[in-house]
Write an enzyme that holds these catalytic residues in place. Structure first.
Site, short mmCIF file in Angstrom:
data_model
loop_
_atom_site.label_atom_id
_atom_site.label_comp_id
_atom_site.label_asym_id
_atom_site.label_seq_id
_atom_site.Cartn_x
_atom_site.Cartn_y
_atom_site.Cartn_z
N LYS A 278 32.17 24.40 -4.04
CA LYS A 278 32.62 24.94 -5.15
C LYS A 278 31.45 24.70 -6.06
CE LYS A 278 37.33 26.34 -4.09
NZ LYS A 278 38.83 26.54 -4.37
N ARG B 96 40.80 22.15 3.25
CA ARG B 96 40.15 23.29 3.50
C ARG B 96 38.67 23.37 3.32
NH1 ARG B 96 38.75 28.26 1.09
NH2 ARG B 96 39.30 30.11 2.51
#
Length: 261
Positions: free
Chosen positions: A204, A238
């Site tokens: 991210k 995740r």
């Protein structure tokens, strides 16, 4: 949790797994590397992303659920549309991972009578606008309150607590400072809401900000973030880079055990 994006525009691997046979091979590769479950997404929810129709999302998801449901591990579907939830659950999915926290009309009804796992995530605003001006008075308290309220609503509708996990939504309407504050409060959120935390930090923007690396060069930073999340108590990680993360966790856990003795 290995990430399988059957999308054209996901921030990290959009378009790479649009072909069904390529997506299936990638899922099997992640399973071989040690993934405990696969999270399949048919709609990009990166900052600035536009929504896709339920029909298009189902066209992307259903063939993969049907092809992978007998691979021996649970399948999660990353969707916020009630009609898509119903379709993938009927096709054999084991979990619904909803970035909007099951706030859409009909979402609760779509899942409450199906014996599946549920991940309630927090997102401020929506993918199109969430990163414009994220603002909180008390980021941990506000997100904890939202997740707790959603869980209470689930319980009131007869959904067992054992089906529920929570995701504070790293990068979904949060600044870097918000993300770091949430990360160090993972255990607090778990204790407050009484539900395991799923942490999604892989590749991210916060990893890019901290390392200065473009999205394709964030594996090391992502593995470090996964270890940090695990050290703070996260129960599900995740990730895109399953093999590297599994190896790092094995070494970290072995050295932690050795330190205890």
């Amino acid at each position: 949790m290995g990430i399988l994006n059957a999308t054209t525009d996901s921030f990290s691997d959009g378009g790479q797994y649009r072909q069904q046979e390529v997506a299936i091979a990638h899922a099997r590769s992640m399973i071989a590397e040690g993934a405990d479950l696969i999270d399949i997404g048919g709609e990009s929810t990166r900052p600035g992303a536009l929504t896709v129709s339920a029909e298009e999302e189902m066209r992307r998801l259903l063939p993969l659920v049907e092809a992978l449901r007998d691979e021996g591990i649970p399948l999660s579907c990353d969707t916020r549309k009630p009609e898509v939830m119903q379709a993938v659950l009927s096709a054999g999915a084991d979990m619904i991972n909803d970035i909007s926290g099951f706030r859409d009309t009909g979402a609760l009804s779509a899942v409450k009578d199906v014996n599946c796992g549920l991940c309630i995530m927090h997102m401020q605003n929506d993918p199109l606008t969430m990163q414009r001006h994220p603002e909180y008075t008390d980021v941990v308290g506000e997100i904890g309150a939202f997740l707790g309220q959603q869980k209470a609503t689930f319980l009131a509708h007869g959904i067992m607590a054992e089906r529920i996990c929570i995701d504070p939504g790293f990068g979904f309407g949060k600044t870097l400072a918000h993300n770091l504050t949430l990360l160090k409060n993972v255990e607090y959120l778990q204790e407050t809401v009484q539900a395991p935390v799923l942490a999604g930090l892989s590749r991210k923007a916060m990893i890019g900000t901290l390392t200065g690396k473009p999205v394709g060069q964030r594996q090391a930073g992502s593995v470090a973030a996964a270890l940090a999340a695990a050290s703070y108590g996260a129960r599900i990680l995740r990730v895109h880079d399953v093999g590297a993360t599994v190896d790092a966790l094995k070494v970290w856990q072995a050295t932690a055990e050795a330190w205890k003795t």
